[in-house]
Design an enzyme around this catalytic site. Structure first.
Site, PDB file in Angstrom:
ATOM      1  N   ASP A 148      -0.882   7.087   2.991  1.00  0.00           N
ATOM      2  CA  ASP A 148      -1.731   5.892   2.866  1.00  0.00           C
ATOM      3  C   ASP A 148      -3.084   6.124   3.538  1.00  0.00           C
ATOM      4  O   ASP A 148      -3.978   5.273   3.459  1.00  0.00           O
ATOM      5  CB  ASP A 148      -1.029   4.627   3.367  1.00  0.00           C
ATOM      6  CG  ASP A 148      -0.639   4.689   4.824  1.00  0.00           C
ATOM      7  OD1 ASP A 148      -0.833   5.755   5.465  1.00  0.00           O
ATOM      8  OD2 ASP A 148      -0.127   3.673   5.337  1.00  0.00           O
ATOM      9  N   SER A 149      -3.279   7.323   4.134  1.00  0.00           N
ATOM     10  CA  SER A 149      -4.617   7.726   4.580  1.00  0.00           C
ATOM     11  C   SER A 149      -5.576   7.731   3.396  1.00  0.00           C
ATOM     12  O   SER A 149      -6.790   7.743   3.574  1.00  0.00           O
ATOM     13  CB  SER A 149      -4.577   9.120   5.228  1.00  0.00           C
ATOM     14  OG  SER A 149      -3.932  10.041   4.374  1.00  0.00           O
ATOM     15  N   ASP A 165       3.789   7.360   0.885  1.00  0.00           N
ATOM     16  CA  ASP A 165       3.913   6.407   2.001  1.00  0.00           C
ATOM     17  C   ASP A 165       4.238   5.005   1.499  1.00  0.00           C
ATOM     18  O   ASP A 165       3.614   4.526   0.543  1.00  0.00           O
ATOM     19  CB  ASP A 165       2.583   6.328   2.767  1.00  0.00           C
ATOM     20  CG  ASP A 165       2.524   7.294   3.925  1.00  0.00           C
ATOM     21  OD1 ASP A 165       3.589   7.783   4.363  1.00  0.00           O
ATOM     22  OD2 ASP A 165       1.401   7.560   4.398  1.00  0.00           O
ATOM     23  N   LYS A 173       7.964   7.736   3.027  1.00  0.00           N
ATOM     24  CA  LYS A 173       7.746   7.764   4.478  1.00  0.00           C
ATOM     25  C   LYS A 173       7.366   6.360   4.918  1.00  0.00           C
ATOM     26  O   LYS A 173       6.666   5.635   4.198  1.00  0.00           O
ATOM     27  CB  LYS A 173       6.642   8.769   4.829  1.00  0.00           C
ATOM     28  CG  LYS A 173       6.273   8.791   6.318  1.00  0.00           C
ATOM     29  CD  LYS A 173       5.437   9.996   6.680  1.00  0.00           C
ATOM     30  CE  LYS A 173       3.953   9.841   6.408  1.00  0.00           C
ATOM     31  NZ  LYS A 173       3.306   8.695   7.074  1.00  0.00           N
ATOM     32  N   GLU A 179       6.431   4.022   8.769  1.00  0.00           N
ATOM     33  CA  GLU A 179       6.100   4.137  10.194  1.00  0.00           C
ATOM     34  C   GLU A 179       7.015   3.261  11.043  1.00  0.00           C
ATOM     35  O   GLU A 179       7.201   2.078  10.738  1.00  0.00           O
ATOM     36  CB  GLU A 179       4.638   3.711  10.417  1.00  0.00           C
ATOM     37  CG  GLU A 179       3.650   4.613   9.696  1.00  0.00           C
ATOM     38  CD  GLU A 179       2.199   4.180   9.923  1.00  0.00           C
ATOM     39  OE1 GLU A 179       1.948   3.266  10.734  1.00  0.00           O
ATOM     40  OE2 GLU A 179       1.330   4.770   9.268  1.00  0.00           O
ATOM     41  N   GLU A 200       2.801  11.821  15.211  1.00  0.00           N
ATOM     42  CA  GLU A 200       1.335  11.731  15.206  1.00  0.00           C
ATOM     43  C   GLU A 200       0.809  11.432  16.609  1.00  0.00           C
ATOM     44  O   GLU A 200       1.234  10.455  17.248  1.00  0.00           O
ATOM     45  CB  GLU A 200       0.876  10.635  14.220  1.00  0.00           C
ATOM     46  CG  GLU A 200      -0.639  10.475  14.210  1.00  0.00           C
ATOM     47  CD  GLU A 200      -1.195   9.850  12.937  1.00  0.00           C
ATOM     48  OE1 GLU A 200      -0.420   9.549  12.023  1.00  0.00           O
ATOM     49  OE2 GLU A 200      -2.428   9.666  12.885  1.00  0.00           O
TER      50      GLU A 200
HETATM   51  O1  KIV Z   1      -1.193   8.702   5.728  1.00  0.00           O
HETATM   52  C1  KIV Z   1      -1.083   9.915   5.947  1.00  0.00           C
HETATM   53  O2  KIV Z   1      -1.756  10.747   5.324  1.00  0.00           O
HETATM   54  C2  KIV Z   1      -0.128  10.351   6.953  1.00  0.00           C
HETATM   55  C3  KIV Z   1      -0.149  11.772   7.391  1.00  0.00           C
HETATM   56  C4  KIV Z   1      -1.427  12.252   7.889  1.00  0.00           C
HETATM   57  C5  KIV Z   1       0.948  12.060   8.321  1.00  0.00           C
HETATM   58  O3  KIV Z   1       0.638   9.561   7.396  1.00  0.00           O
END
Ligand code: KIV
Length: 257
Positions: free
Chosen positions: A46-47, A85, A113, A115, A182
Site C-alpha cells: 500500500d506504499s 497489502d 499482508k 499490519e 519495519e
Molecule cells: O507498503 C509496502 O510497500 C510495505 C513494504 C515496504 C514492507 O509494506
C-alpha cells in the site's frame, strides 16, 4: 526457466540460510522486470499510495485501488510469489478481513499482508483458515503513522522489545508464512529472526533478518522527493528521466539535418 516460487520455497530459503530478496511492484512492467531479475517475493504494497498515487501516507489507499494494482502486477504472471497489502481499515472485523483477502486473491494475489500483532490475531487465523497465505507486518506500522506521529524506530524500550517478540511468535504460530519487520532495532530484529520459524523480512531493521524488502522506487531513485535514511539508491532514475527528456527537447529545438 526458473520455477514458480511458493510459500514453501520462501520458508525453505530461511531453512537453508539463503537471504530472501523482496521488492514492491505496483504494475505489469515493474513486476515483469523484477521477476526477470529473479526476485522471489514481490509485494503490491500500500506504499503505492505514496510513491504512485501521490497521497501523503498509506491511510488513503482503498481496496479498489489495491485490487486494480494487484491485477496489473499479476498480468506479468511472475515466477515470484506475488502478494498484496490489505489497506487501512479493510480488516477491522474478521468477516471484512476474509472477504477483502479473497478479493485480493481474486485479483491475482498469492498472499496478503496486514499490519499488526496479537490485536489482529483472530483476523489472521481466519485468513489462514480460509486457505490464504498470510504475511505479517510488525514494528513501525505505516497505517498508524498519523496516530503515532511519524515513522519511529521500534524496540528500544524493554516493553516494546517484549511486545514485538510476543507478537512475532503469535503470528508465526498462527501460520503467517513470513513477517515484515519495519524499523525495528537491529538487535531485536535479529533476536526475533532467531526465535521464530517464519522468515522475517526486514525494512530498515538491520542486516540480520532472513530477508530484506524495499520500496522499488527508493532503490532505483524514482521517487526523489523523499528517500528513507536506510536506503542507498543504486541508480538515479529520476535524474536519468530528466536528462533523457532534456536531450529530446533540445533535439526538437534544433533538429538534425
Ligand atoms: O507498503 C509496502 O510497500 C510495505 C513494504 C515496504 C514492507 O509494506
Amino acid at each position: 526457466m526458473n520455477s514458480k516460487i511458493t510459500v514453501d520455497s520462501i520458508r525453505a530459503m530461511k531453512a537453508r540460510g539463503e537471504k530472501i530478496a523482496a521488492l514492491t511492484a505496483y504494475d505489469y512492467p515493474m513486476a515483469k522486470l523484477l521477476d526477470e531479475c529473479g526476485v522471489p517475493l514481490l509485494l503490491v504494497g500500500d506504499s503505492l499510495g505514496m510513491v504512485v498515487l501521490g497521497y501523503p501516507d498509506t491511510t488513503h489507499v482503498t481496496m479498489a485501488e489495491m485490487e486494480h494494482h494487484v491485477r496489473a502486477a499479476a498480468r506479468a504472471k511472475p515466477n515470484a510469489l506475488l502478494g498484496g497489502d490489505l489497506p487501512f481499515k479493510s480488516y477491522e472485523t474478521i468477516s471484512d478481513a476474509v472477504a477483502n483477502a479473497k478479493k485480493l486473491v481474486a485479483a491475482g494475489a498469492e498472499f496478503v499482508k496486514a499490519e499488526g500483532g496479537r490485536e489482529i490475531l483472530p483476523q489472521v487465523q481466519a485468513i489462514v483458515a480460509a486457505g490464504i497465505p498470510f504475511c505479517g507486518h510488525l514494528g513501525m506500522l505505516p497505517q498508524h503513522v498519523v496516530e503515532e506521529g511519524g515513522y519511529k524506530i521500534k524496540g528500544k524500550q524493554d516493553a516494546e522489545h517484549q511486545k514485538l517478540l510476543n507478537d512475532a511468535k503469535a503470528l508465526s504460530d498462527a501460520g503467517a508464512f513470513a513477517i515484515v519487520l519495519e524499523l525495528v532495532t537491529p538487535p531485536v530484529a535479529k533476536e526475533i529472526s532467531e526465535k521464530i520459524s517464519a522468515p522475517t523480512i526486514g525494512i530498515g531493521s538491520g542486516p540480520d533478518c532472513d530477508g530484506q524488502i524495499l520500496v522499488t522506487q527508493d532503490l532505483i531513485g524514482a521517487f526523489p522527493w523523499f528517500t528513507p535514511r536506510f536506503v542507498k539508491p543504486k541508480v538515479n532514475c529520476a535524474g536519468e528521466i530528466k536528462s533523457a527528456v532534456a536531450a529530446w527537447k533540445s533535439s526538437l529545438a534544433s533538429p538534425a539535418k
